[in-house]
Design a protein around this motif. Structure first.
Motif: not given
Length: 730
Positions: A290-307
């Motif tokens: 329940n604690r929010l940490y600073e962003k790190d290099s282990s992001s789950p973002v795999h890919h993004m597409v803008l349509y």
């Protein structure tokens, strides 16, 4: 004259006597291995010989090749570095480089006062790699580079007898060592890696302090996939930017795969602008206890597409969606199906893209409001809870380019009908953009392809975008022969490619599934597979996507299955044509299938029919009766080469169901089932002569491998002494 020669030889003998002698039990000379997999077993005699030979060459190189040794503290090149990459997460190793048509120059900045190693390989380890080791002497500040290679059978560095790396400068301060050096792209030396258009695994290693040329085991090492030969396309003019990003979306720890879609309203522009580039915005912050940490290099973002979304007169509804938080992919409103034209496609490892200077993608073309959909794929196999605000920063300008460009998606339709058997070294799948589609949607004079982003997941090793005109294959438009899913940058097509009405596009992927025990199905999860091409071209057409997949009936018959309980093949086909949705089934059957879906299916989110494969129960033939289709697949004898070859041939060269989708979500050509196109394959001349003009130095080598290493310097001294005596006698 004779006296000068005698004095010169005398100096050499004195220097040789001062060289550090090799110990009888010398430690192997290690360089980077991305994984800690150094062999613990006794080394074969030939490895020990090569290790001793390396030390001998290092010693001789220190003394005799003064062309690469100088007081480098007083000199630094004035090169303008076209590219730079951090090779490690902490920024301790920074690589800069610039290339010409025939050579490439590097600048390596590393947090070490020992040696720094750089390597190039098709694998993520140093076996068979091309290696260069550089250091700055602590005593005099002189920099040196040593050309090495890794044997095929062990993780160690062996000095090349032909030195193809040329030192430019080098120095060190209290914390860092910096070295600049160059080499030819292709040295025609079998111990060197030929640097070309494909992705290369760039290896790095840092030696302990004081390891100047002694090559002890490294203290840090790693690898990073990079494509070293890539154009510089970043505009020099000021650009405006538009951040298309989510706002504090919580990724739950119960979903391994999640697709999230959100509508955005473009900037209200008074006239037409051009989008000329984009960069990822990765903003993921883990939530633990329940604690929010600073962003790190282990992001789950795999890919993004803008349509880009097609025009809709109901602006009020679209404005409401733009103000909202978005929807889970499978639950998005049906009207969003008109958002099918990609304008930006980012995948893991990419730093973003800038378009070539002659093209731009239109923004605010009519001076009114335009709507776009951002689709973000999260790969959360570790099942972490994450607060995410990632997205894409779009760069645009009122200074219009020469041509209006667009992106076209092509390849294998994403579904569980895209199958890769396990235990295969080179298994191929293919997606077709049919000639009927291009005939109906392309302008009279065709289009010009300028760049391609090739996309697949972790088991893909090669991807190629092929071009067929009539019955003749033309040169490949774009290809990657060392594909790494960790690094996905678009590839500029040199000189562009003219593509005309009626031509065929073929996206071919080659997979290595030797590490898998079970078949891999197509889907969005990183544990599944894709085979796609995102093609940047001009002028813009109405075509948004052009794909194919194996027809349902032919697919199941390939694996010997003719009938399922409770579902006809037509119903199964309808499910796959609706991206795995069960909405087209009779109500009771839909309820039953939903109840049967496993917890794992829910975790995988939008699984494109993968869950259905686990629930389909075979009725015919009798030999497979009452088995689920996935159980049947898992029990097939995949080690039988004849079986897998026949499956590959049937799914590759057999029937294909083709799809041609326009920007407004209508069909550019009817869905068709057709044979794989018949054409004359392009013949390549792989034996063509190569012209090599490498700048090299051949180092002294130890040819008498039976001699004791400790005696070799003395033997050399004895030979020189005899030569001295002969000269004096004369």
């Amino acid at each position: 004259m004779h006296l000068k020669v005698v004095l010169t030889l005398g100096v050499i003998l004195v220097c040789d006597a001062k060289l550090p002698r090799l110990r009888q039990h010398i430690e192997p000379n290690h360089l980077p291995s991305n994984f800690a997999q150094n062999s613990q077993t006794a080394r074969p005699p030939q490895i020990e010989i090569k290790s001793l030979k390396t030390s001998r060459i290092v010693d001789q190189y220190k003394v005799r090749h003064r062309r690469d040794v100088f007081d480098s503290k007083s000199y630094e090149s004035s090169l303008i570095w076209a590219h730079s990459e951090r090779l490690d997460d902490n920024g301790d190793v920074l690589l800069r480089w610039v290339n010409s048509d025939s050579s490439i120059t590097f600048r390596l900045e590393a947090r070490t006062r020992g040696y720094v190693g750089l390597g190039f390989n098709s694998a993520r380890n140093m076996r068979g790699a091309d290696l260069v080791v550089a250091w700055v002497d602590d005593r005099n500040g002189n920099a040196q580079v040593l050309d090495c290679h890794g044997p095929e059978f062990d993780d160690l560095a062996v000095a090349d007898e032909v030195q193809n790396y040329e030192l430019i400068s080098g120095y060190q301060n209290d914390t860092h060592t910096t070295v600049e050096f160059r080499r030819q792209l292709d040295t025609c030396d079998k111990q060197d890696f030929a640097i070309g258009e494909d992705t290369v695994q760039v290896l790095w290693a840092l030696g302990p302090e004081g390891s100047d040329g002694e090559l002890p085991k490294h203290v840090k090492s790693g690898s990073k996939p990079l494509r070293l030969l890539q154009p510089v396309a970043k505009p020099q003019v000021p650009l405006k930017s538009w951040d298309v990003r989510l706002n504090n979306l919580t990724i739950p720890n119960v979903m391994a795969t999640l697709f999230w879609c959100k509508i955005f309203k473009a900037p209200d522009l008074p006239k037409k602008h051009h989008i000329v580039g984009y960069q990822p915005i990765i903003d993921s912050r883990p939530i633990k206890n329940n604690r929010l940490y600073e962003k790190d290099s282990s992001s789950p973002v795999h890919h993004m597409v803008l349509y880009e979304c097609a025009d809709d007169p109901d602006k009020q509804l679209w404005n409401e969606w733009a103000d909202g938080d978005g929807f889970f992919g499978p639950n998005r409103p049906s009207q969003w199906a008109t958002c099918v034209t990609p304008i930006a496609a980012w995948a893991i490892g990419s730093k973003g893209e800038y378009l070539p200077e002659n093209v731009g993608i239109t923004l605010g073309e009519k001076g009114g409001v335009s709507y776009y959909m951002l689709e973000v794929h999260y790969d959360n196999q570790a099942l972490h809870e994450v607060l995410d605000s990632s997205g894409i920063k779009v760069y645009y300008t009122p200074v219009l380019r020469a041509h209006d460009a667009a992106l076209l998606g092509a390849g294998v339709g994403v579904s569980a009908l895209h199958l890769i058997p396990p235990k295969q070294r080179q298994y191929r799948t293919v997606g077709i953009c049919s000639p009927e589609c291009t005939e109906n949607t392309m302008p009279t004079h065709g289009i010009n392809i300028v760049s391609v982003l090739l996309h697949a997941h972790g088991t893909a090793r090669k991807i190629a975008l092929k071009h067929v005109r009539g019955t003749q294959e033309l040169p490949i438009i774009s290809e990657e022969n060392s594909y790494d899913a960790r690094y996905q940058q678009s590839r500029v097509v040199p000189g562009g490619r003219k593509f005309v009405k009626g031509d065929t596009l073929i996206t071919e992927c080659t997979y290595d599934s030797t590490s898998r025990d079970k078949p891999i199905l197509g889907g969005y999860s990183a544990s599944q597979e894709m085979c796609l091409s995102f093609i940047l071209y001009y002028p813009r057409t109405e075509l948004a996507g052009c794909y194919s997949m194996t027809p349902v009936k032919e697919f199941f018959e390939t694996f010997g299955v003719k009938e399922f309980y409770g579902l006809t093949m037509l119903q199964v086909e309808n499910i796959f044509l609706s991206s795995g949705s069960l909405e087209n089934l009779p109500p009771q059957l839909e309820t039953d299938m939903q109840l049967k879906y496993s917890e794992e299916t829910v975790m995988q989110g939008d699984d494109q029919g993968v869950g259905l494969m686990k629930e389909l129960v075979i009725r015919e033939p009798a030999e497979f009766r009452n088995k689920s289709f996935m159980a049947h697949l898992n029990e097939m004898p995949w080690s039988e080469t004849l079986l897998t070859e026949q499956i590959e041939k049937t799914l590759y060269k057999g029937m294909h169901m083709t799809f041609c989708k326009k920007r407004d979500d209508t069909w550019g050509a009817p869905i068709q089932i057709q044979n794989y196109p018949t054409y004359n394959e392009l013949k390549t001349n792989e034996t063509a002569e190569k012209s090599c003009h490498q700048k090299s130095v051949r180092l002294p080598s130890v040819t008498n491998t039976n001699s004791s290493p400790a005696k070799t310097p003395s033997s050399l001294a004895a030979i020189l002494a005899v030569c001295t005596a002969i000269i004096v006698a004369r």
